[in-house]
Design an enzyme around this catalytic site. Structure first.
Site, mmCIF file in Angstrom:
data_model
loop_
_atom_site.group_PDB
_atom_site.id
_atom_site.type_symbol
_atom_site.label_atom_id
_atom_site.label_comp_id
_atom_site.label_asym_id
_atom_site.label_seq_id
_atom_site.Cartn_x
_atom_site.Cartn_y
_atom_site.Cartn_z
ATOM 1 N N VAL A 37 -9.361 26.990 48.548
ATOM 2 C CA VAL A 37 -10.831 26.995 48.515
ATOM 3 C C VAL A 37 -11.432 25.812 47.751
ATOM 4 O O VAL A 37 -12.631 25.567 47.839
ATOM 5 C CB VAL A 37 -11.389 28.315 47.916
ATOM 6 C CG1 VAL A 37 -11.051 29.498 48.804
ATOM 7 C CG2 VAL A 37 -10.921 28.537 46.479
ATOM 8 N N ASN B 55 -13.817 35.490 47.611
ATOM 9 C CA ASN B 55 -13.142 36.423 46.708
ATOM 10 C C ASN B 55 -11.950 35.799 45.977
ATOM 11 O O ASN B 55 -11.542 36.303 44.933
ATOM 12 C CB ASN B 55 -12.684 37.626 47.560
ATOM 13 C CG ASN B 55 -11.654 38.461 46.874
ATOM 14 O OD1 ASN B 55 -11.981 39.182 45.934
ATOM 15 N ND2 ASN B 55 -10.404 38.366 47.316
ATOM 16 N N TYR C 10 -12.634 31.877 32.276
ATOM 17 C CA TYR C 10 -12.662 32.792 33.425
ATOM 18 C C TYR C 10 -13.979 33.567 33.412
ATOM 19 O O TYR C 10 -14.696 33.658 34.415
ATOM 20 C CB TYR C 10 -11.471 33.756 33.317
ATOM 21 C CG TYR C 10 -11.438 34.827 34.372
ATOM 22 C CD1 TYR C 10 -10.827 34.614 35.600
ATOM 23 C CD2 TYR C 10 -12.035 36.077 34.145
ATOM 24 C CE1 TYR C 10 -10.806 35.603 36.575
ATOM 25 C CE2 TYR C 10 -12.018 37.069 35.107
ATOM 26 C CZ TYR C 10 -11.400 36.822 36.315
ATOM 27 O OH TYR C 10 -11.392 37.817 37.282
ATOM 28 N N ILE D 69 -8.728 46.170 37.939
ATOM 29 C CA ILE D 69 -8.261 46.575 39.266
ATOM 30 C C ILE D 69 -6.759 46.295 39.366
ATOM 31 O O ILE D 69 -6.291 45.230 38.933
ATOM 32 C CB ILE D 69 -9.035 45.812 40.376
ATOM 33 C CG1 ILE D 69 -10.557 45.853 40.116
ATOM 34 C CG2 ILE D 69 -8.710 46.371 41.742
ATOM 35 C CD1 ILE D 69 -11.217 47.206 40.104
HETATM 36 P P1 NAD Z 1 -4.891 38.806 43.521
HETATM 37 O O1 NAD Z 1 -4.132 37.840 42.707
HETATM 38 O O2 NAD Z 1 -4.195 39.973 44.102
HETATM 39 O O3 NAD Z 1 -5.640 38.042 44.714
HETATM 40 C C1 NAD Z 1 -6.192 36.765 44.574
HETATM 41 C C2 NAD Z 1 -5.832 35.961 45.815
HETATM 42 O O4 NAD Z 1 -6.488 34.672 45.718
HETATM 43 C C3 NAD Z 1 -4.327 35.675 45.922
HETATM 44 O O5 NAD Z 1 -3.860 36.052 47.187
HETATM 45 C C4 NAD Z 1 -4.219 34.180 45.731
HETATM 46 O O6 NAD Z 1 -3.158 33.571 46.457
HETATM 47 C C5 NAD Z 1 -5.573 33.712 46.219
HETATM 48 N N1 NAD Z 1 -5.916 32.373 45.708
HETATM 49 C C6 NAD Z 1 -5.741 31.892 44.455
HETATM 50 N N2 NAD Z 1 -6.128 30.608 44.391
HETATM 51 C C7 NAD Z 1 -6.585 30.277 45.631
HETATM 52 C C8 NAD Z 1 -7.127 29.104 46.202
HETATM 53 N N3 NAD Z 1 -7.267 27.979 45.485
HETATM 54 N N4 NAD Z 1 -7.515 29.133 47.502
HETATM 55 C C9 NAD Z 1 -7.344 30.246 48.247
HETATM 56 N N5 NAD Z 1 -6.824 31.395 47.762
HETATM 57 C C10 NAD Z 1 -6.452 31.413 46.476
HETATM 58 O O7 NAD Z 1 -6.080 39.303 42.581
HETATM 59 P P2 NAD Z 1 -7.393 40.165 42.870
HETATM 60 O O8 NAD Z 1 -7.579 41.014 41.674
HETATM 61 O O9 NAD Z 1 -7.392 40.783 44.214
HETATM 62 O O10 NAD Z 1 -8.475 38.998 42.788
HETATM 63 C C11 NAD Z 1 -9.562 38.901 43.684
HETATM 64 C C12 NAD Z 1 -10.778 38.493 42.894
HETATM 65 O O11 NAD Z 1 -11.138 39.544 41.995
HETATM 66 C C13 NAD Z 1 -10.620 37.259 42.015
HETATM 67 O O12 NAD Z 1 -11.780 36.452 42.138
HETATM 68 C C14 NAD Z 1 -10.523 37.828 40.611
HETATM 69 O O13 NAD Z 1 -10.956 36.906 39.660
HETATM 70 C C15 NAD Z 1 -11.457 39.006 40.725
HETATM 71 N N6 NAD Z 1 -11.353 40.097 39.744
HETATM 72 C C16 NAD Z 1 -10.187 40.757 39.545
HETATM 73 C C17 NAD Z 1 -10.139 41.839 38.656
HETATM 74 C C18 NAD Z 1 -8.889 42.628 38.423
HETATM 75 O O14 NAD Z 1 -8.833 43.400 37.451
HETATM 76 N N7 NAD Z 1 -7.889 42.555 39.295
HETATM 77 C C19 NAD Z 1 -11.307 42.220 37.971
HETATM 78 C C20 NAD Z 1 -12.474 41.512 38.197
HETATM 79 C C21 NAD Z 1 -12.509 40.464 39.096
#
Ligand code: NAD
Length: 276
Positions: free
Chosen positions: A63, A90, A155, A188
């Site tokens: 991205v 996302n 972050y 999550i």
């Molecule tokens: P995850 O690691 O399972 O999924 C994130 C995905 O983003 C991965 O598949 C990864 O390969 C992909 N990714 C990373 N860098 C990338 C790039 N440069 N281009 C394209 N894809 C890329 O984690 P998740 O928890 O599903 O994260 C999704 C979103 O939720 C993120 O933005 C994260 O910051 C946010 N978030 C997560 C939590 C939590 O507790 N898990 C809480 C709040 C927010």
């Protein structure tokens, strides 16, 4: 007839894992055509088999690569007759640590993926969203956008940026008929969380460990059930934290400093200062 045909379409980044993956599954079950993008091509290929290649396009995309993001959007448009009902920015990474001890490249990586990647995606996606009645631009922020969080300062700052961008664009893009909203998830259960955070998660309260399907359901509801809501707190108690920190930032600071990763370090500083 385009590949998507008359189906509604969603473009999802970070679709190979966690919340993005669950969102792809949920929307596909609901009859939507899915565009799934990630740096993890292997995960996307597995998703393609699961959803059926006639129901999706999957494509490797970093991205932060503006040129390639533009190409991915054009290819998606070819598969959907120039439409995009929902853009879900996302993808995110979670490199943390005390700011002054962080490698500066890690700092830049977090800003580039979590914020610049969102700017690139929305800027490139607006023409298709504009061409689609009732479209929605949805982004993943975080509970760490309710108050600046020690240990994940950068972050947390990127997620504040996403929240602010969402608020402003929800007004700006309404002139094109595009709705804009975000989600602020708590803890999550996805691979982004360190094992230690999962193991230490409380069993109840707003920071209990929640399954990623609940975030996917918030995305679904944002499109279908409550088109006016700006911030989707998952769980909804995160909304109370958001209100509390806005009303009493100093009290929130004291409360966060007394728990969490900084508490021990702050005690050491206090003890050292007392000894001076
Ligand atoms: P995850 O690691 O399972 O999924 C994130 C995905 O983003 C991965 O598949 C990864 O390969 C992909 N990714 C990373 N860098 C990338 C790039 N440069 N281009 C394209 N894809 C890329 O984690 P998740 O928890 O599903 O994260 C999704 C979103 O939720 C993120 O933005 C994260 O910051 C946010 N978030 C997560 C939590 C939590 O507790 N898990 C809480 C709040 C927010």
């Amino acid at each position: 007839m385009s590949k998507a045909g008359t189906r509604k379409s969603i473009f999802i980044t970070g679709a190979a894992s966690g919340m993005g993956l669950e969102t792809a599954r949920l929307f596909s079950k609901g009859g939507w055509f899915v565009g799934a993008y990630d740096v993890n091509l292997e995960g996307l290929k597995t998703l393609e088999v699961e959803l059926g290649s006639e129901n999706c396009v999957v494509r490797s995309l970093d991205v932060t690569d503006r040129t390639d993001y533009g190409k991915a959007i054009s290819e998606f448009g070819e598969a959907t007759d120039g439409k995009m009902d929902l853009l879900f920015n996302n993808a995110g990474i979670g490199k943390g640590g005390f700011f002054d001890e962080q490698d500066f490249q890690d700092v830049l990586d977090v800003v580039n993926v979590n914020f610049i990647g969102v700017l690139i995606g929305i800027h490139a996606g607006v023409p298709l969203l504009k061409a689609t009645p009732n479209s929605l631009c949805f982004t993943t922020s975080s509970s760490s956008a309710t108050y600046g969080m020690p240990g994940i300062a950068v972050y947390s700052a990127t997620k504040h940026a996403v929240k602010g961008l969402t608020e402003a664009l929800s007004i700006e893009l309404s002139r094109h008929g595009i709705r804009v909203a975000d989600t602020l998830p708590g803890l999550i259960d996805t691979p982004i969380l360190p094992d230690e955070a999962k193991a230490n998660a409380p069993t109840e309260g707003m920071f209990r460990l929640i399954q990623p399907i609940e975030v996917a359901q918030a995305v679904w509801s944002s499109y279908h059930d409550n088109p006016d809501r700006l911030h989707w707190f998952v769980p909804k108690e995160i909304g109370d934290l958001d209100k509390a920190s806005a009303m009493d930032p100093e009290g929130t600071r004291a409360s966060i400093a007394s728990q969490g990763p900084l508490a021990a370090a702050l005690e050491e500083v206090k003890a050292a200062n007392a000894g001076k």
